[in-house]
Design an enzyme around this catalytic site. Sequence first.
Site, PDB file in Angstrom:
ATOM      1  N   SER A 235       0.827  -1.207   0.000  1.00 23.16           N
ATOM      2  CA  SER A 235       0.000   0.000   0.000  1.00 23.16           C
ATOM      3  C   SER A 235       0.860   1.256   0.000  1.00 23.16           C
ATOM      4  O   SER A 235       2.064   1.215   0.284  1.00 23.16           O
ATOM      5  CB  SER A 235      -0.955   0.033   1.202  1.00 23.16           C
ATOM      6  OG  SER A 235      -0.372   0.689   2.306  1.00 23.16           O
ATOM      7  N   VAL A 236       0.216   2.380  -0.270  1.00 26.89           N
ATOM      8  CA  VAL A 236       0.869   3.689  -0.281  1.00 26.89           C
ATOM      9  C   VAL A 236       1.410   4.057   1.102  1.00 26.89           C
ATOM     10  O   VAL A 236       2.329   4.875   1.221  1.00 26.89           O
ATOM     11  CB  VAL A 236      -0.126   4.761  -0.781  1.00 26.89           C
ATOM     12  CG1 VAL A 236      -1.292   4.928   0.188  1.00 26.89           C
ATOM     13  CG2 VAL A 236       0.556   6.090  -1.022  1.00 26.89           C
ATOM     14  N   LYS A 237       0.875   3.453   2.153  1.00 22.75           N
ATOM     15  CA  LYS A 237       1.233   3.833   3.514  1.00 22.75           C
ATOM     16  C   LYS A 237       2.663   3.446   3.910  1.00 22.75           C
ATOM     17  O   LYS A 237       3.173   3.915   4.930  1.00 22.75           O
ATOM     18  CB  LYS A 237       0.238   3.234   4.501  1.00 22.75           C
ATOM     19  CG  LYS A 237      -1.187   3.736   4.335  1.00 22.75           C
ATOM     20  CD  LYS A 237      -1.314   5.215   4.662  1.00 22.75           C
ATOM     21  CE  LYS A 237      -2.767   5.652   4.693  1.00 22.75           C
ATOM     22  NZ  LYS A 237      -2.933   7.057   5.106  1.00 22.75           N
ATOM     23  N   ASP A 238       3.301   2.595   3.118  1.00 23.44           N
ATOM     24  CA  ASP A 238       4.700   2.246   3.409  1.00 23.44           C
ATOM     25  C   ASP A 238       5.590   3.480   3.432  1.00 23.44           C
ATOM     26  O   ASP A 238       6.557   3.561   4.193  1.00 23.44           O
ATOM     27  CB  ASP A 238       5.241   1.274   2.357  1.00 23.44           C
ATOM     28  CG  ASP A 238       4.710  -0.134   2.511  1.00 23.44           C
ATOM     29  OD1 ASP A 238       3.783  -0.346   3.323  1.00 23.44           O
ATOM     30  OD2 ASP A 238       5.208  -1.031   1.800  1.00 23.44           O
TER      31      ASP A 238
END
Length: 345
Positions: A42-45
Amino acid sequence: MAFHPSVLDAIGNTPLIRLKGASQATGCTILGKAEFLNPGQSVKDRAALFIIRDAEKKGLLRPGGVIVEGTAGNTGIGLTLVAKALGYRTVIVIPETQSQEKKDALRLLGAELVEVPAVPYKNPNNYVKLSGRLAAQLAKTEPNGAIWANQFDNTVNRDAHIATTAREIYKQTAGEVDGFICAVGSGGTLAGTGIGLRNLKPGVKIGIADPEGAALYEYYKNGELKSSGSSITEGIGQGRITANLEGFTPDFAYQIPDSEALDIVFDLVENEGLCLGGSSGINIAGAIRLARDLGPGHTIVTILCDYGNRYQSKLFNPDFLRSKNLPVPTWMEAATEYAVPFEPI
């Protein structure tokens, strides 16, 4: 030999994928940044890596230290992945309403999971506020330190996207990006990427795609934090101006109903080989609206946040969709029987 020194070096530098249906429908080039290809899917990394590295620089963490966060799932997954690679532990406070798939992923990665009732932010027992108090409690007893990641109001989150996402998009489009749009959870991706792109290309247009049930569409359109309706999407939809959003204003704001977003999500599976989560559907619907407002010939970029497999029990479950009066694509329930040509043995 070419290799990454660790999994952390695989975070970011995700490709742009042309979205065929959206592009053909608008006469624009609509590109999705494939953030589901990050190690934590996900983008949250990106924010997770920057938040932990920032805490290290400030001397707040030592090997064996604890990172506490309130998250709908993906930030916790990213934090846990980064933490394990660097020798830390994570304690993740998550609303019990979030998908089982995300809870399973957190446990699989070794996070200590604390499930709590889903209550509004104004409630002192909201998962975000609970995680902050739990972090303060652990900081008094953990010998190697404990921090609260605080993704919503820690502007290192936004900085991560100014430093990486915006620069990558600008480089990948050879500076020809005309617009960027995405939904808001913490606000880090939208504000950070928007600020970063504006620094690189003044005049680029930035939009917010807000699900029903969130308050930012009304805020940016009419100046009032006001919400109506609801959404089955997870990890997006904000009712306040977080620190990551302070000082940022988009050029365009759109409210996207689930039915519009899900039509896109299901079409991507059937016609483009992409199985994505609901927030990606909200984002692409917003990109289509922005493209129509800008007119044909423009290049619009949005975020493909995560894989659809994180929502299989909900978003891709016909019974769940029907319970929410949402469309069920025919392919989801199609059953084909074949006469399997076994050889006699």
